[in-house]
Design an enzyme around this catalytic site. Structure first.
Site, PDB file in Angstrom:
ATOM      1  N   ARG A 114      24.796  14.649   4.269  1.00  0.00           N
ATOM      2  CA  ARG A 114      23.725  14.087   5.072  1.00  0.00           C
ATOM      3  C   ARG A 114      24.329  13.388   6.264  1.00  0.00           C
ATOM      4  O   ARG A 114      25.141  12.477   6.106  1.00  0.00           O
ATOM      5  CB  ARG A 114      22.986  13.070   4.213  1.00  0.00           C
ATOM      6  CG  ARG A 114      21.516  13.196   4.273  1.00  0.00           C
ATOM      7  CD  ARG A 114      20.829  12.336   3.287  1.00  0.00           C
ATOM      8  NE  ARG A 114      21.257  10.945   3.206  1.00  0.00           N
ATOM      9  CZ  ARG A 114      20.442   9.963   2.856  1.00  0.00           C
ATOM     10  NH1 ARG A 114      19.179  10.220   2.614  1.00  0.00           N
ATOM     11  NH2 ARG A 114      20.874   8.730   2.738  1.00  0.00           N
ATOM     12  N   THR A 122      21.197  10.988  11.611  1.00  0.00           N
ATOM     13  CA  THR A 122      19.922  11.728  11.637  1.00  0.00           C
ATOM     14  C   THR A 122      19.322  11.871  10.235  1.00  0.00           C
ATOM     15  O   THR A 122      18.142  12.185  10.096  1.00  0.00           O
ATOM     16  CB  THR A 122      20.133  13.149  12.181  1.00  0.00           C
ATOM     17  OG1 THR A 122      21.001  13.847  11.270  1.00  0.00           O
ATOM     18  CG2 THR A 122      20.781  13.130  13.568  1.00  0.00           C
ATOM     19  N   ASP A 153      24.989   4.993  -3.570  1.00  0.00           N
ATOM     20  CA  ASP A 153      25.457   6.303  -3.119  1.00  0.00           C
ATOM     21  C   ASP A 153      26.094   7.035  -4.307  1.00  0.00           C
ATOM     22  O   ASP A 153      27.165   6.653  -4.791  1.00  0.00           O
ATOM     23  CB  ASP A 153      26.471   6.122  -1.990  1.00  0.00           C
ATOM     24  CG  ASP A 153      26.817   7.445  -1.332  1.00  0.00           C
ATOM     25  OD1 ASP A 153      26.603   7.597  -0.128  1.00  0.00           O
ATOM     26  OD2 ASP A 153      27.310   8.360  -2.055  1.00  0.00           O
ATOM     27  N   ASP A 186      29.727   8.468  -3.852  1.00  0.00           N
ATOM     28  CA  ASP A 186      30.738   7.407  -3.823  1.00  0.00           C
ATOM     29  C   ASP A 186      30.949   6.798  -5.203  1.00  0.00           C
ATOM     30  O   ASP A 186      32.074   6.474  -5.583  1.00  0.00           O
ATOM     31  CB  ASP A 186      30.322   6.305  -2.832  1.00  0.00           C
ATOM     32  CG  ASP A 186      30.562   6.730  -1.392  1.00  0.00           C
ATOM     33  OD1 ASP A 186      31.343   7.680  -1.166  1.00  0.00           O
ATOM     34  OD2 ASP A 186      29.950   6.124  -0.490  1.00  0.00           O
TER      35      ASP A 186
HETATM   36  C1  PRP Z   1      23.555  12.684  -1.287  1.00  0.00           C
HETATM   37  C2  PRP Z   1      22.929  13.284  -2.529  1.00  0.00           C
HETATM   38  C3  PRP Z   1      22.068  14.391  -1.971  1.00  0.00           C
HETATM   39  C4  PRP Z   1      21.618  13.804  -0.665  1.00  0.00           C
HETATM   40  C5  PRP Z   1      20.206  13.328  -0.861  1.00  0.00           C
HETATM   41  O1  PRP Z   1      24.594  13.471  -0.855  1.00  0.00           O
HETATM   42  O2  PRP Z   1      23.868  13.723  -3.457  1.00  0.00           O
HETATM   43  O3  PRP Z   1      22.762  15.604  -1.765  1.00  0.00           O
HETATM   44  O4  PRP Z   1      22.461  12.685  -0.369  1.00  0.00           O
HETATM   45  O5  PRP Z   1      19.683  12.922   0.337  1.00  0.00           O
HETATM   46  P1  PRP Z   1      18.477  13.657   1.058  1.00  0.00           P
HETATM   47  O6  PRP Z   1      17.461  13.929   0.007  1.00  0.00           O
HETATM   48  O7  PRP Z   1      18.024  12.631   2.054  1.00  0.00           O
HETATM   49  O8  PRP Z   1      18.997  14.891   1.712  1.00  0.00           O
HETATM   50  P2  PRP Z   1      25.506  13.047   0.393  1.00  0.00           P
HETATM   51  O9  PRP Z   1      24.957  13.606   1.658  1.00  0.00           O
HETATM   52  O10 PRP Z   1      25.751  11.570   0.368  1.00  0.00           O
HETATM   53  O11 PRP Z   1      26.827  13.846   0.131  1.00  0.00           O
HETATM   54  P3  PRP Z   1      27.881  13.726  -1.076  1.00  0.00           P
HETATM   55  O12 PRP Z   1      27.204  14.254  -2.311  1.00  0.00           O
HETATM   56  O13 PRP Z   1      28.980  14.612  -0.608  1.00  0.00           O
HETATM   57  O14 PRP Z   1      28.290  12.304  -1.217  1.00  0.00           O
HETATM   58  N1  URA Z   2      22.086   9.769  -1.426  1.00  0.00           N
HETATM   59  C1  URA Z   2      22.543   8.939  -2.396  1.00  0.00           C
HETATM   60  O1  URA Z   2      23.632   9.147  -2.943  1.00  0.00           O
HETATM   61  N2  URA Z   2      21.800   7.880  -2.726  1.00  0.00           N
HETATM   62  C2  URA Z   2      20.624   7.606  -2.157  1.00  0.00           C
HETATM   63  O2  URA Z   2      19.962   6.619  -2.516  1.00  0.00           O
HETATM   64  C3  URA Z   2      20.161   8.483  -1.146  1.00  0.00           C
HETATM   65  C4  URA Z   2      20.910   9.561  -0.813  1.00  0.00           C
END
Ligand code: PRP
Ligand code: URA
Length: 211
Positions: A106, A110, A202, A205
């Site tokens: 994400r 944006t 997150d 993380d």
């Molecule tokens: C997080 C989560 C989803 C996304 C959800 O991933 O695991 O994939 O955010 O958000 P959305 O519904 O607003 O799209 P992130 O982009 O943080 O990536 P990561 O899993 O690599 O940490």
């Molecule tokens: N992605 C995450 O990991 N946590 C949130 O709360 C939203 C998006």
């Protein structure tokens, strides 16, 4: 709780584990283990209505009328990174499932998903697909992953997330009204940074200890 094409799996074991998962003091090791356990329990519930066929099995004593799974084979598709943690728990239940990966992150400004990877089973169109991601926030990542799967021919798709926000549910259902969403909890809202409130922070993380 059952909404239209939304099921919140409120099994006591799942809810108990989710309470520990949300806790900011839960360490990385326990967080990973809980994600795996919750995913397995959710999948167990999600597969409650899988079709069965009757078969005859020869036991050491006699012939027994038994039932085994019929219908389409399964594919698990993890949205990287965080979705990866859900795969192993479900493979405990369905060890022969194929596994696909879609890399999305994400954009922090944006909040739109950016794709960086995709590798799917060649016969994805013939399989029941479970899309896996612990968090359904704005819904952008899940909607994009489902779009990509449909472009590859997938027809039977369900989305399995541990925590979802109403905003994410609405986005996925607007673009993909036929896709069933399964959650362990539907939280209240998103905050100004697109995080689910109260959520668990997150997920990526917390799983990988990157923060
Ligand atoms: C997080 C989560 C989803 C996304 C959800 O991933 O695991 O994939 O955010 O958000 P959305 O519904 O607003 O799209 P992130 O982009 O943080 O990536 P990561 O899993 O690599 O940490
Ligand atoms: N992605 C995450 O990991 N946590 C949130 O709360 C939203 C998006």
């Amino acid at each position: 709780m059952v909404d239209t094409n939304l099921t919140v799996i409120d099994h006591p074991l799942i809810q108990h584990k989710l309470a520990i998962l949300r806790d900011k003091n839960t360490n990385v090791r326990d967080f990973r283990a809980l994600c795996t356990e919750i995913s397995m329990l959710m999948a167990f519930e999600a597969m409650r209505n899988l079709p069965l066929e009757e078969v005859m099995v020869e036991t050491p004593l006699a012939l027994a009328k038994a039932r085994r799974l019929a219908g389409k084979k399964l594919a698990l598709v993890a949205i990287l990174r965080a979705g990866l943690i859900m795969v192993d728990g479900i493979l405990n239940l369905v060890p022969t499932a194929r596994v696909g990966h879609i890399g999305l992150y994400r954009d922090p400004k944006t909040l739109k998903p950016v794709q960086y990877y995709s590798k799917l089973p060649a016969d994805i169109a013939e399989r029941d697909v479970f899309v896996l991601d612990p968090m359904l926030a704005t819904g952008g990542s899940a909607a994009a992953a489902i779009r990509l799967l449909k472009e590859q021919g997938a027809k039977s798709i369900r989305l399995l997330c541990i925590i979802g926000a109403p905003e994410g549910k609405a986005v996925v259902h607007r673009e993909h009204p036929e896709v069933e969403i399964l959650l362990a909890a539907q939280d209240e809202r998103l905050n100004e940074h697109g995080y689910i409130m109260p959520g668990l922070g997150d997920a990526g993380d917390r799983i990988y200890g990157t923060r």
